[in-house]
Scaffold this motif. Sequence first.
Motif: not given
Length: 221
Positions: A30-36, A38-44, A77-81, A86-95
């Motif tokens: 999930d974290e790798a997909l969130m990084v993608g 953030g880079a604007g990857e539609l596949e993520a 929800v997915f449109l917000r994603l 960047g609204s998701y902080d992996p330091e605070r909780s799991r995705f």
Amino acid sequence: MRDSTATQRRIRALVRDVTGSEPAEGAPTDEALMVGLGAGELEALEGLYDRYSSLVFSVAVRVLNDRQLAEDVTQEVFLRLWRRPGSYDPERSRFRSWLMSVTRNRSIDERRRVVRRLRLEEREDDAAPDPPGPERFHDPQLEAELAEDRRAVREALTRLPPPQREVIELAYFGGLTQVEIAALTREPLGTVKTRIRLGIQKLRVALVDLRGEHDVKSAEG
């Protein structure tokens, strides 16, 4: 053998219903997909949607009791994603715990919107004034206390071990049952029950400690 196969099929169906899909071995985290994302990857985004859309929809239906509204919330929800990865902080909780919290909050907001609209329509149909409801009263002190309680709970959750924090967030913010949490996390039901019980115990201790720290700071101030 036939009964065993049928049982396995029912278990797989439950997992698919709760998680949306069973990630293939070696699939990106999930974290790798969130990084993608953030880079604007539609596949993520597509990967996260395939993985969690059924779960998001399930939580929304429970809150709203309306499949059409739940579908709308799922899309939002997915449109917000996509718009705000960047609204998701992996330091605070799991995705997935965070995603369930976002879904539940958005569903509650939608339910309140529907209730307000229905009340407005009722007022238009009936000129008689409605009796004052709880929403008519405004108590700044009470609202401040509730806000402080919410902040304390969020901070206390960060002090829990990640496995305990995740199951509590899924249960109380995501609205999932213990059986569903076990299917989602792929942990034995007994393990989930134990983590929730221990997590609640530690959460109570953490809240007491936080309130003590707050009282000390208030006295020093």
